[in-house]
Design an enzyme around this catalytic site. Structure first.
Site, short mmCIF file in Angstrom:
data_model
loop_
_atom_site.label_atom_id
_atom_site.label_comp_id
_atom_site.label_asym_id
_atom_site.label_seq_id
_atom_site.Cartn_x
_atom_site.Cartn_y
_atom_site.Cartn_z
N TYR A 145 20.42 17.23 -40.13
CA TYR A 145 21.37 17.23 -39.01
C TYR A 145 20.57 17.28 -37.73
CZ TYR A 145 25.12 18.80 -35.87
OH TYR A 145 26.02 18.91 -34.84
N ASP A 240 12.17 16.88 -35.50
CA ASP A 240 13.27 17.65 -34.93
C ASP A 240 12.98 19.13 -35.22
OD1 ASP A 240 16.92 17.66 -35.28
OD2 ASP A 240 15.51 19.05 -34.33
N LYS A 268 17.57 25.85 -29.45
CA LYS A 268 17.77 27.20 -29.99
C LYS A 268 16.85 28.25 -29.35
CE LYS A 268 19.54 25.27 -34.30
NZ LYS A 268 20.93 25.69 -34.37
P1 KE4 Z 1 22.72 21.65 -30.71
O1 KE4 Z 1 23.23 20.40 -30.05
O2 KE4 Z 1 23.79 22.29 -31.59
O3 KE4 Z 1 22.08 22.64 -29.72
O4 KE4 Z 1 21.52 21.25 -31.68
C1 KE4 Z 1 21.76 20.28 -32.67
C2 KE4 Z 1 20.71 20.42 -33.77
C3 KE4 Z 1 19.65 19.55 -33.79
N1 KE4 Z 1 18.69 19.63 -34.74
C4 KE4 Z 1 18.74 20.60 -35.69
C5 KE4 Z 1 17.65 20.67 -36.73
C6 KE4 Z 1 19.81 21.53 -35.71
O5 KE4 Z 1 19.84 22.49 -36.67
C7 KE4 Z 1 20.81 21.45 -34.73
C8 KE4 Z 1 22.01 22.39 -34.70
N2 KE4 Z 1 22.09 23.33 -35.79
C9 KE4 Z 1 23.43 23.78 -36.12
C10 KE4 Z 1 23.30 24.79 -37.27
N3 KE4 Z 1 22.77 24.24 -38.44
C11 KE4 Z 1 24.13 24.36 -34.95
C12 KE4 Z 1 25.37 25.18 -35.28
C13 KE4 Z 1 26.63 24.50 -34.83
O6 KE4 Z 1 26.75 23.25 -34.97
O7 KE4 Z 1 27.52 25.23 -34.34
#
Ligand code: KE4
Length: 431
Positions: A145, A240, A268
């Site tokens: 993701y 990523d 994060k």
């Molecule tokens: P954000 O756009 O949510 O800040 O980051 C996206 C993203 C990108 N790359 C990786 C490896 C990530 O894990 C994420 C976001 N992680 C999720 C949890 N697995 C965020 C939680 C959510 O969607 O509320």
């Protein structure tokens, strides 16, 4: 069973004004059922909901709170910044400070651009790779993701798979055709995609340790193999590290595995809990980004002074206290060892994947090396497993397709409680 009457009231009110009552789908507990606890405060390893229930938490805002909640240095940095106004939309010294710090921490990063989320970081990095190579396609891995930009919502992990919408409506055929998919850890699949799309692939983007299908580690040689295929075919390798960055090591997975990408996406932890993302890498590539180069990317609140204050305080603490990583890894090791001992005592042989402070357990006795392995686990068992923990005051991510995020704030007593709860819940589930 925690009393959740206030959360229930808030949730039904929230659903009137916010889709699903939440501002990010995975928070709605759709995969596990029940009412999500509405949180009103947190300190260290504990969060407290609106009904006064206390939980030991293994989500930590999905990664950022690696030092635990309300860490003094970060809170103080924000308090000291807010009186100078919240945003200027102009360059500030703090942006220079945090950029220099990121460049000094992330081995492959020579220049960095701040954005407001992990999604913005990955979306911009792929656009940059396309602009730099003048190619359209890119390879991602099933179950990884990279945020919710259109081109990533193809066999995505995390909330996308939890919501049962692996290919989200609204993503056009035109977009999807440029996203090529390979199973994680499968270099042969990558090689055949590269051979069948000669000179057309701009980038390979990968979670160097996958955390969005549960925790799935790269097999030995996988990351090195991606580096090699990118070098041989003029493809930009993008790590990523939104999840792994500053968590697995000060320099993230690229430091841990000593494999250098061309571009790195961050998020994060980088914001210390404030909305911050970043992408960075080789100067030759990064200088293709506007205003130096032709690839456009912008953001009103990018480099926001309050967010930079929080992020700089977080990264400075991590950079100046390498003992944080020893503690983080000890916490992970203790929980893993406790889980393994529980499984032995109970005569169960579920699979635990773990690296540093990333860990989770799959309800399968088979190894889990990719998304299909993770999906073949008995995910129906996750629901009682999750609620069994919540009822006992341990807050796991509400999805079978997530890694747990540990923090240095977990004491030995907290770890003992986490391990004991794991035992009690599994015993209850299998009695
Ligand atoms: P954000 O756009 O949510 O800040 O980051 C996206 C993203 C990108 N790359 C990786 C490896 C990530 O894990 C994420 C976001 N992680 C999720 C949890 N697995 C965020 C939680 C959510 O969607 O509320």
């Amino acid at each position: 069973m925690p009393q959740l009457s206030t959360s229930k009231k808030l949730f039904s009110e929230a659903e009137k004004y916010i889709p699903g009552g939440v501002n990010s789908p995975v928070r709605a507990f759709k995969a596990v059922g029940g009412t999500p606890a509405f949180i009103n405060s947190a300190k260290g390893a504990y969060i407290f909901d609106e009904d006064g229930n206390k939980y030991i938490e293994l989500i930590n805002s999905w990664g950022p709170m690696v030092l635990g909640h309300a860490h003094t240095e970060i809170s103080e940095a924000v308090k000291n910044a807010v009186d100078q106004s919240l945003s200027y939309g102009a360059p500030t010294a703090k942006e220079v400070d945090i950029a220099k710090l990121i460049v000094s921490m992330m081995p492959s990063v020579e220049k960095v651009r701040m954005v407001n989320s992990g999604t913005e970081a990955t979306m911009s990095a792929v656009r940059l790779a396309r602009g730099y190579t003048n190619r359209n396609k890119f390879i991602k891995f099933e179950g990884c993701y990279h945020g919710h930009a259109d081109s990533f919502l193809i066999a995505a992990g995390s909330g996308a798979v939890t919501m049962g919408t692996p290919n989200s409506p609204g993503v056009t055929e035109g977009t999807a055709k440029d996203t090529l998919l390979a199973p994680y850890n499968d270099l042969d699949a990558v090689d055949s995609l590269v051979k069948s799309n000669p000179e057309q692939i701009a980038a390979i983007i990968v979670e160097p340790v996958a955390g969005n299908m549960g925790c799935v580690l790269p097999k030995p040689g996988f990351l090195e193999g991606l580096r090699k295929v990118c070098d041989e075919n003029g493809i930009v390798l993008i790590f990523d590290e939104v999840m792994t960055g500053f968590r697995l090591a000060p320099g993230g997975a690229q430091e841990y595995f000593n494999v250098m990408p061309d571009l790195t996406c961050m998020g994060k932890i980088i914001g210390g809990g404030m909305p911050v993302g970043a992408y960075g890498g080789k100067q030759e590539i990064m200088d293709y980004i506007s205003p130096v180069g032709p690839v456009y990317q912008a953001g009103t609140l990018s480099g926001n002074p309050i967010a930079m204050a929080a992020g700089y305080a977080m990264l400075s603490h991590l950079n100046e206290n390498k003992s944080v990583y020893k503690k983080l890894n000890e916490v992970g090791e203790k929980i893993k060892t406790g889980y393994e001992s529980n499984l032995e005592k109970l005569g169960l042989n579920y699979t635990i994947n773990h690296l540093g402070s990333m860990i989770n357990m799959f309800f399968t006795d088979k190894e889990v090396h990719n998304f299909k392995d993770a999906q073949n686990a008995d995910t129906d068992k996750f629901k009682p497993f999750f609620h069994g923990h919540l009822d006992r005051g341990v807050y796991l991510p509400p999805s079978a397709f997530e890694s747990y995020f540990l923090s240095t704030a977990l004491s030995d007593e907290d770890i003992d409680k986490v391990v004991q709860t794991h035992y009690d819940v599994l015993k209850e589930m299998h009695s």
